[in-house]
Design an enzyme around this catalytic site. Structure first.
Site, PDB file in Angstrom:
ATOM      1  N   SER A  87       0.793  -1.240   0.000  1.00  0.00           N
ATOM      2  CA  SER A  87       0.000   0.000   0.000  1.00  0.00           C
ATOM      3  C   SER A  87       0.820   1.281   0.000  1.00  0.00           C
ATOM      4  O   SER A  87       0.254   2.362  -0.178  1.00  0.00           O
ATOM      5  CB  SER A  87      -0.948   0.020   1.193  1.00  0.00           C
ATOM      6  OG  SER A  87      -2.028  -0.819   0.913  1.00  0.00           O
ATOM      7  N   LYS A  91       0.279   3.311  -2.995  1.00  0.00           N
ATOM      8  CA  LYS A  91      -0.912   4.173  -3.168  1.00  0.00           C
ATOM      9  C   LYS A  91      -0.532   5.665  -3.186  1.00  0.00           C
ATOM     10  O   LYS A  91      -1.253   6.475  -3.760  1.00  0.00           O
ATOM     11  CB  LYS A  91      -1.924   3.886  -2.063  1.00  0.00           C
ATOM     12  CG  LYS A  91      -2.517   2.469  -2.142  1.00  0.00           C
ATOM     13  CD  LYS A  91      -3.327   2.130  -0.887  1.00  0.00           C
ATOM     14  CE  LYS A  91      -3.872   0.706  -0.931  1.00  0.00           C
ATOM     15  NZ  LYS A  91      -4.539   0.318   0.340  1.00  0.00           N
ATOM     16  N   TYR A 137      -4.074  -2.679 -10.083  1.00  0.00           N
ATOM     17  CA  TYR A 137      -3.879  -2.392  -8.659  1.00  0.00           C
ATOM     18  C   TYR A 137      -2.942  -3.420  -7.990  1.00  0.00           C
ATOM     19  O   TYR A 137      -2.010  -3.057  -7.271  1.00  0.00           O
ATOM     20  CB  TYR A 137      -5.249  -2.349  -7.969  1.00  0.00           C
ATOM     21  CG  TYR A 137      -5.203  -2.355  -6.463  1.00  0.00           C
ATOM     22  CD1 TYR A 137      -4.898  -1.196  -5.750  1.00  0.00           C
ATOM     23  CD2 TYR A 137      -5.446  -3.526  -5.732  1.00  0.00           C
ATOM     24  CE1 TYR A 137      -4.839  -1.209  -4.357  1.00  0.00           C
ATOM     25  CE2 TYR A 137      -5.389  -3.543  -4.358  1.00  0.00           C
ATOM     26  CZ  TYR A 137      -5.090  -2.389  -3.670  1.00  0.00           C
ATOM     27  OH  TYR A 137      -5.023  -2.400  -2.294  1.00  0.00           O
ATOM     28  N   TYR A 177      -4.517   3.658   8.001  1.00  0.00           N
ATOM     29  CA  TYR A 177      -5.845   3.060   8.224  1.00  0.00           C
ATOM     30  C   TYR A 177      -6.414   3.494   9.576  1.00  0.00           C
ATOM     31  O   TYR A 177      -6.289   4.659   9.944  1.00  0.00           O
ATOM     32  CB  TYR A 177      -5.783   1.520   8.103  1.00  0.00           C
ATOM     33  CG  TYR A 177      -5.084   1.086   6.841  1.00  0.00           C
ATOM     34  CD1 TYR A 177      -5.599   1.476   5.607  1.00  0.00           C
ATOM     35  CD2 TYR A 177      -3.918   0.339   6.855  1.00  0.00           C
ATOM     36  CE1 TYR A 177      -4.962   1.104   4.422  1.00  0.00           C
ATOM     37  CE2 TYR A 177      -3.290  -0.039   5.681  1.00  0.00           C
ATOM     38  CZ  TYR A 177      -3.821   0.357   4.478  1.00  0.00           C
ATOM     39  OH  TYR A 177      -3.200  -0.007   3.327  1.00  0.00           O
ATOM     40  N   VAL A 197       1.163  -3.594   3.870  1.00  0.00           N
ATOM     41  CA  VAL A 197       1.157  -4.871   4.591  1.00  0.00           C
ATOM     42  C   VAL A 197       2.419  -5.705   4.357  1.00  0.00           C
ATOM     43  O   VAL A 197       2.594  -6.738   4.991  1.00  0.00           O
ATOM     44  CB  VAL A 197      -0.102  -5.737   4.305  1.00  0.00           C
ATOM     45  CG1 VAL A 197      -1.347  -5.118   4.891  1.00  0.00           C
ATOM     46  CG2 VAL A 197      -0.253  -6.033   2.836  1.00  0.00           C
TER      47      VAL A 197
HETATM   48  N1  GLU Z   1      -2.331  -5.310  -1.858  1.00  0.00           N
HETATM   49  C1  GLU Z   1      -2.845  -5.215  -0.506  1.00  0.00           C
HETATM   50  C2  GLU Z   1      -4.330  -5.431  -0.508  1.00  0.00           C
HETATM   51  O1  GLU Z   1      -4.986  -4.893  -1.334  1.00  0.00           O
HETATM   52  C3  GLU Z   1      -2.495  -3.866   0.038  1.00  0.00           C
HETATM   53  C4  GLU Z   1      -2.931  -3.667   1.472  1.00  0.00           C
HETATM   54  C5  GLU Z   1      -1.906  -2.932   2.308  1.00  0.00           C
HETATM   55  O2  GLU Z   1      -0.734  -2.913   1.998  1.00  0.00           O
HETATM   56  O3  GLU Z   1      -2.311  -2.370   3.341  1.00  0.00           O
HETATM   57  O4  GLU Z   1      -4.859  -6.144   0.279  1.00  0.00           O
END
Ligand code: GLU
Length: 310
Positions: A66, A69, A193, A241, A259
């Site tokens: 993430s 992003k 994505y 988050y 993650v």
């Molecule tokens: N590719 C992971 C997902 O979509 C990213 C989530 C993250 O890194 O927090 O679940």
């Protein structure tokens, strides 16, 4: 701050993390990430015009997940500007990264571009009028240019691993589509994505890639300074988050976690910092990474909430 002093702080931070027996739990919902050795730690600090300082396994590539992003948001804003905000909000969610709850309540308009639903819409915006390959290439090009490193690549096995198991993300995408907030078929947007999330970088590369967000005079100019302020604001309020408030309290700097256990943190006007420790805390943010950033900022005094020490 003098490089010698900063290096000794990094060594101290790394030693404390490496000595901590509680490493957290690696993300196991993506099979390829479940296999990562939790006993790894790295930190890197990049400052424009100065060598990037590191401690630990700073040359080991990891899945940025993430953290990507942030780069995709910059690309999407460059492409469609403020129109993005018609489709995605700018408020913290207070919910887990893959939560469906608010999306249902708020009729398919994700709270922010950093939760999964919001990031899926942001990627969908990058896809507008473009082939998926070209959209992905534009994201990768942005990351490589920001880091000044053309060796940065996508780990195809991690991407395929998520395509095969990303049922929650498919559910989110279909829900967005049902509300008219997805412009491409879910497989297409999610394919892009998942590949963006599977970008691999070392801590050194990630710290370098974040330099453009420091707004330092000699940093790479990837986006306008007003956009830098906005992206940093979103990282501060939404980058971790439902743990975003906790990170702001403990670290006091804008950051974005993934993650894979990586966190990119920006000390505006000073430095870009990347930390990596694969084990996660209960917010699904790097456990030792968060603690290391707290230690680093306590020792440096870097914070957007106090008088900087340099
Ligand atoms: N590719 C992971 C997902 O979509 C990213 C989530 C993250 O890194 O927090 O679940």
């Amino acid at each position: 701050m003098q490089s010698e002093r900063l290096q000794s702080i990094l060594d101290e931070v790394a030693a404390a993390a490496q000595a901590d027996p509680d490493k957290g739990r690696v993300a196991d919902y993506i099979p390829d990430l479940a296999r990562v050795d939790p006993d790894q730690f790295a930190i890197a600090v990049a400052r424009p015009g100065q060598p990037t300082l590191v401690a630990g396994d700073a040359a080991t590539p990891f899945s940025i997940q993430s953290v990507s992003k942030v780069f995709t948001l910059a690309v999407a804003l460059g492409k469609i500007g403020g129109h993005l905000w018609l489709r995605v909000g700018r408020e913290p969610s207070g919910q887990a990264f893959d939560s469906m709850f608010l999306l249902e309540q708020e009729k398919g308009r994700p709270r922010n571009p950093f939760i999964n639903a919001g990031a899926i819409v942001t990627t969908d915006a990058v896809l507008e009028g473009t082939e998926p390959k070209a959209a992905l290439a534009s994201i990768l090009r942005f990351v490589r240019e920001a880091a000044g490193d053309d060796a940065i690549h996508i780990n195809e096995s991690v991407a395929q691993s998520e395509i095969a198991t990303g049922h929650r993300n498919f559910a989110l995408a279909h829900y967005l589509l049902s509300h008219g907030n997805l412009q491409h078929p879910p497989e297409l947007t999610l394919g892009t994505y998942f590949h963006q999330c599977a970008i691999e970088m070392s801590c050194t590369q990630l710290a370098n890639a974040g330099l453009f967000l420091t707004a330092c005079e000699d940093a790479p100019r990837m986006v306008s300074s007003s956009r830098i302020r906005r992206i940093n604001a979103l990282m501060m309020t939404c980058g971790h988050y439902d743990g975003s408030g906790d990170y702001a309290y403990r670290v006091g700097l804008p950051g974005k976690s993934g993650v894979g256990g990586g966190i990119l943190t920006i000390a505006p006007g000073i430095a870009s910092i990347a930390v990596w420790a694969p084990g996660l805390n209960h917010y699904n943010n790097s456990k030792l990474g968060t603690e290391a950033m707290q230690r680093l900022t306590d020792l440096t005094g870097w914070s957007v909430f106090g008088a900087p020490t340099d």
